[in-house]
Design an enzyme around this catalytic site. Sequence first.
Site, PDB file in Angstrom:
ATOM      1  N   HIS A  71       0.856  -1.195   0.000  1.00 59.31           N
ATOM      2  CA  HIS A  71       0.000   0.000   0.000  1.00 59.31           C
ATOM      3  C   HIS A  71       0.887   1.237   0.000  1.00 59.31           C
ATOM      4  CE1 HIS A  71      -3.801  -2.026   1.866  1.00 59.31           C
ATOM      5  NE2 HIS A  71      -3.198  -2.818   1.007  1.00 59.31           N
ATOM      6  N   GLU A  73       0.850   4.165   1.697  1.00 52.91           N
ATOM      7  CA  GLU A  73       1.300   4.700   2.985  1.00 52.91           C
ATOM      8  C   GLU A  73       2.224   3.734   3.715  1.00 52.91           C
ATOM      9  OE1 GLU A  73      -1.718   3.720   2.014  1.00 52.91           O
ATOM     10  OE2 GLU A  73      -3.137   3.678   3.666  1.00 52.91           O
ATOM     11  N   CYS A 101      -6.389   1.745   5.593  1.00 52.68           N
ATOM     12  CA  CYS A 101      -7.045   0.516   6.027  1.00 52.68           C
ATOM     13  C   CYS A 101      -6.536   0.142   7.425  1.00 52.68           C
ATOM     14  CB  CYS A 101      -6.738  -0.611   5.045  1.00 52.68           C
ATOM     15  SG  CYS A 101      -5.001  -1.131   5.070  1.00 52.68           S
ATOM     16  N   CYS A 104      -2.645  -0.468   7.547  1.00 53.65           N
ATOM     17  CA  CYS A 104      -1.833   0.753   7.491  1.00 53.65           C
ATOM     18  C   CYS A 104      -2.030   1.615   8.731  1.00 53.65           C
ATOM     19  CB  CYS A 104      -2.147   1.519   6.219  1.00 53.65           C
ATOM     20  SG  CYS A 104      -1.615   0.628   4.729  1.00 53.65           S
TER      21      CYS A 104
END
Length: 167
Positions: A71, A73, A101, A104
């Site tokens: 992802h 981030e 999410c 993260c």
Amino acid sequence: MADTIAFPDDDRFMALALEEAQRAWDEGEVPIGAVVVHQAYDRATRTFTSHPRVIARAHNEREAKRDPSAHAEFAAMLEASRVLDAWRLEDCTVYVTLEPCLMCAGLMHQARIARCVFGAPDAKAGALGSLYQVHADERLNHRFAVTAGVMEAACAQLLKDFFKQRR
């Protein structure tokens, strides 16, 4: 939902995250981008001791890397840790185009970030206000500030356009 306190540079840094999201799109990835900004803070005097500077940029690369953790981030925080040579990112703000999410948000908690700024909310997986409030859970040993909705329309439109094109 998340806090709404915005800082003067939030739009500028979110624009950089949007550039990363566009890079993801150009590579055939879901267009999500992130940047990590470091600004040293003296807790004793409660003042910033440096100007904010971007120390990491990343975009979604789950398809290319075949990695469920790739992802935007997540990758940006890993890079920020390398740059600072530290696992604690306590003087850092993570800017991301889509609400993080649970994975993260959990990494943000573990990295002890100071703040997360996101653009579009994520009603299906958002962990900083939409479904969960990881940043404010008093059962956890670290809480962090969240600013939601920075450049929300642009962040949401990029995702809508991407999925419209794919369908």
